[in-house]
Scaffold this active site. Sequence first.
Site, PDB file in Angstrom:
ATOM      1  N   ARG A   1      20.509 -35.153-121.724  1.00  0.00           N
ATOM      2  CA  ARG A   1      20.666 -35.783-120.396  1.00  0.00           C
ATOM      3  C   ARG A   1      20.852 -37.292-120.563  1.00  0.00           C
ATOM      4  O   ARG A   1      20.152 -37.957-121.300  1.00  0.00           O
ATOM      5  CB  ARG A   1      19.423 -35.520-119.551  1.00  0.00           C
ATOM      6  CG  ARG A   1      19.454 -36.164-118.146  1.00  0.00           C
ATOM      7  CD  ARG A   1      18.714 -37.485-118.108  1.00  0.00           C
ATOM      8  NE  ARG A   1      18.583 -38.009-116.745  1.00  0.00           N
ATOM      9  CZ  ARG A   1      18.108 -39.210-116.463  1.00  0.00           C
ATOM     10  NH1 ARG A   1      17.736 -40.027-117.415  1.00  0.00           N
ATOM     11  NH2 ARG A   1      18.018 -39.615-115.210  1.00  0.00           N
ATOM     12  N   VAL A   2      21.852 -37.802-119.885  1.00  0.00           N
ATOM     13  CA  VAL A   2      22.089 -39.239-119.871  1.00  0.00           C
ATOM     14  C   VAL A   2      21.936 -39.696-118.428  1.00  0.00           C
ATOM     15  O   VAL A   2      22.472 -39.069-117.513  1.00  0.00           O
ATOM     16  CB  VAL A   2      23.506 -39.540-120.414  1.00  0.00           C
ATOM     17  CG1 VAL A   2      23.916 -40.960-120.109  1.00  0.00           C
ATOM     18  CG2 VAL A   2      23.551 -39.286-121.928  1.00  0.00           C
ATOM     19  N   GLY A   3      21.186 -40.768-118.224  1.00  0.00           N
ATOM     20  CA  GLY A   3      20.942 -41.259-116.872  1.00  0.00           C
ATOM     21  C   GLY A   3      21.948 -42.309-116.456  1.00  0.00           C
ATOM     22  O   GLY A   3      23.080 -42.353-116.945  1.00  0.00           O
ATOM     23  N   ASP A   4      21.527 -43.167-115.543  1.00  0.00           N
ATOM     24  CA  ASP A   4      22.417 -44.212-115.035  1.00  0.00           C
ATOM     25  C   ASP A   4      22.490 -45.428-115.946  1.00  0.00           C
ATOM     26  O   ASP A   4      23.492 -46.155-115.933  1.00  0.00           O
ATOM     27  CB  ASP A   4      21.958 -44.666-113.637  1.00  0.00           C
ATOM     28  CG  ASP A   4      20.519 -45.171-113.628  1.00  0.00           C
ATOM     29  OD1 ASP A   4      19.714 -44.700-114.461  1.00  0.00           O
ATOM     30  OD2 ASP A   4      20.200 -46.034-112.800  1.00  0.00           O
TER      31      ASP A   4
ATOM     32  N   GLY B   1      18.034 -42.127-111.803  1.00  0.00           N
ATOM     33  CA  GLY B   1      19.405 -42.385-112.222  1.00  0.00           C
ATOM     34  C   GLY B   1      20.427 -41.502-111.543  1.00  0.00           C
ATOM     35  O   GLY B   1      21.537 -41.943-111.219  1.00  0.00           O
TER      36      GLY B   1
ATOM     37  N   THR C   1      12.378 -48.278-117.015  1.00  0.00           N
ATOM     38  CA  THR C   1      13.608 -48.836-117.554  1.00  0.00           C
ATOM     39  C   THR C   1      13.436 -50.330-117.448  1.00  0.00           C
ATOM     40  O   THR C   1      12.669 -50.790-116.619  1.00  0.00           O
ATOM     41  CB  THR C   1      14.792 -48.419-116.645  1.00  0.00           C
ATOM     42  OG1 THR C   1      14.944 -47.011-116.698  1.00  0.00           O
ATOM     43  CG2 THR C   1      16.097 -49.074-117.037  1.00  0.00           C
TER      44      THR C   1
ATOM     45  N   THR D   1      16.654 -48.088-121.608  1.00  0.00           N
ATOM     46  CA  THR D   1      15.643 -47.121-121.149  1.00  0.00           C
ATOM     47  C   THR D   1      15.476 -45.974-122.131  1.00  0.00           C
ATOM     48  O   THR D   1      16.381 -45.684-122.923  1.00  0.00           O
ATOM     49  CB  THR D   1      16.079 -46.523-119.790  1.00  0.00           C
ATOM     50  OG1 THR D   1      15.011 -45.752-119.242  1.00  0.00           O
ATOM     51  CG2 THR D   1      17.296 -45.637-119.930  1.00  0.00           C
TER      52      THR D   1
ATOM     53  N   THR E   1      16.715 -49.644-111.643  1.00  0.00           N
ATOM     54  CA  THR E   1      15.719 -48.748-112.236  1.00  0.00           C
ATOM     55  C   THR E   1      15.379 -47.683-111.191  1.00  0.00           C
ATOM     56  O   THR E   1      15.554 -47.901-110.001  1.00  0.00           O
ATOM     57  CB  THR E   1      14.421 -49.486-112.626  1.00  0.00           C
ATOM     58  OG1 THR E   1      13.830 -50.057-111.448  1.00  0.00           O
ATOM     59  CG2 THR E   1      14.682 -50.575-113.655  1.00  0.00           C
ATOM     60  N   GLY E   2      14.872 -46.563-111.669  1.00  0.00           N
ATOM     61  CA  GLY E   2      14.527 -45.474-110.753  1.00  0.00           C
ATOM     62  C   GLY E   2      15.410 -44.262-111.028  1.00  0.00           C
ATOM     63  O   GLY E   2      16.017 -44.156-112.096  1.00  0.00           O
TER      64      GLY E   2
ATOM     65  N   SER F   1       8.381 -46.505-121.576  1.00  0.00           N
ATOM     66  CA  SER F   1       9.595 -46.210-120.800  1.00  0.00           C
ATOM     67  C   SER F   1      10.864 -46.770-121.424  1.00  0.00           C
ATOM     68  O   SER F   1      11.952 -46.539-120.903  1.00  0.00           O
ATOM     69  CB  SER F   1       9.449 -46.767-119.384  1.00  0.00           C
ATOM     70  OG  SER F   1       9.411 -48.170-119.411  1.00  0.00           O
TER      71      SER F   1
HETATM   72  N1  ASP Z   1      17.040 -45.008-114.350  1.00  0.00           N
HETATM   73  C1  ASP Z   1      16.398 -44.325-115.447  1.00  0.00           C
HETATM   74  C2  ASP Z   1      17.127 -43.040-115.687  1.00  0.00           C
HETATM   75  O1  ASP Z   1      17.432 -42.335-114.732  1.00  0.00           O
HETATM   76  C3  ASP Z   1      14.956 -44.019-115.278  1.00  0.00           C
HETATM   77  C4  ASP Z   1      14.103 -45.061-114.601  1.00  0.00           C
HETATM   78  O2  ASP Z   1      14.524 -46.176-114.388  1.00  0.00           O
HETATM   79  O3  ASP Z   1      12.964 -44.754-114.276  1.00  0.00           O
HETATM   80  O4  ASP Z   1      17.330 -42.695-116.823  1.00  0.00           O
END
Ligand code: ASP
Length: 348
Positions: free
Chosen positions: A228-231, A254, A200, A218, A251-252, A88
């Site tokens: 794609r860019v997350g949080d 984004g 993450t 992450t 985490t989780g 991850s």
């Molecule tokens: N927060 C991360 C993202 O959305 C993914 C994750 O933490 O599972 O890129």
Amino acid sequence: MSDSLSRREFLGAATGVAAGATLGAPFTEGTGFPAVHIRPAAGPVAVASANGLRGVELAGRLLIEGMDTLDAAIEGVKTQELDAEDTSVGYGGLPNEEGVVQLDASCMHGPTRRAGSVGALEGIKTPSVVAKYVLLYTDHIMLVGEGAKRFALSYGFKEEDLLTDKAREIWLRWRANRGPNDDWINVPDDEMMVRRETGTINLNVVNASGDISSVTTTSGLSWKIPGRVGDSPIIGAGQYTDNDIGAAGSTGRGEANIKVCGAFLTVDNMRRGMSPTDAALETLRRVVTTTEPRLLDERGRPRFGLNFYAVNKNGEFGAGSLWSGRRYATFDGETASLRDIPYLYERD
Ligand code: ASP
């Protein structure tokens, strides 16, 4: 050129800033969780997602030895970035839908009030360090894609293939089974193949003098649309530090976090007097109110997971999760351990 904040002019930057807020007011009543975790001695504190157990231990020890807060936090997450078995984060992370590993990371250094970030970075094992270089050596905050890679290469980072055999195998199985009407012949099913992997590492630290830093890194959502860019690389979403108040990160999912600027909001909740745990849970309540109906179950609960981790300037720490059953990693000044995360919803 030195890459260590502790060896640079940052050492003399504003440390010992007054706390400026009443911290730690508890109202986690009736949850069975202690409202406030307090370090046993005035030592450093580190909190992270559960995969950061080794990371908080290392960061805590380095802080005790006097290392700068951001340097210590980044040393902590590097253990995960360089671990090929962790699918991850960093090297070995699961790729996008085309089989390319694209990494996101960001960091903030409380004493100097600086931030750095990279998004969709390819070919470099340690995006957290590249984000720190953006913070250290540029007048910018965020570099993405090809430009971020060229920036890293200019500082001597090595370009490497980040897709391990293990990650490639998982990706190929996902591609083979992704839909009934595609041209890929299905392969025998297993859980790993169909589950959408996320993960993450976020790590936040405060040292004995109350200086604070945070970092999140992450490989993002597995099988994401390329680009794609997350949080995680978004300052104020993936992580945030205010050296007067505290730090938080996530985490989780984004996409759910970005809409509420969750790390910033959690620090701001602490500014308004909440304990780290209550601040995190309050942010999650806001996430629920901003969730689109298609992502809610029949009882109005999000169909995804999201977690926040937080420390304040006094060394109090906590976390919050949408769902029960999650744990987080802590270093309380003496020992590293995993603790249960207070949550909004009990899993059925
Ligand atoms: N927060 C991360 C993202 O959305 C993914 C994750 O933490 O599972 O890129």
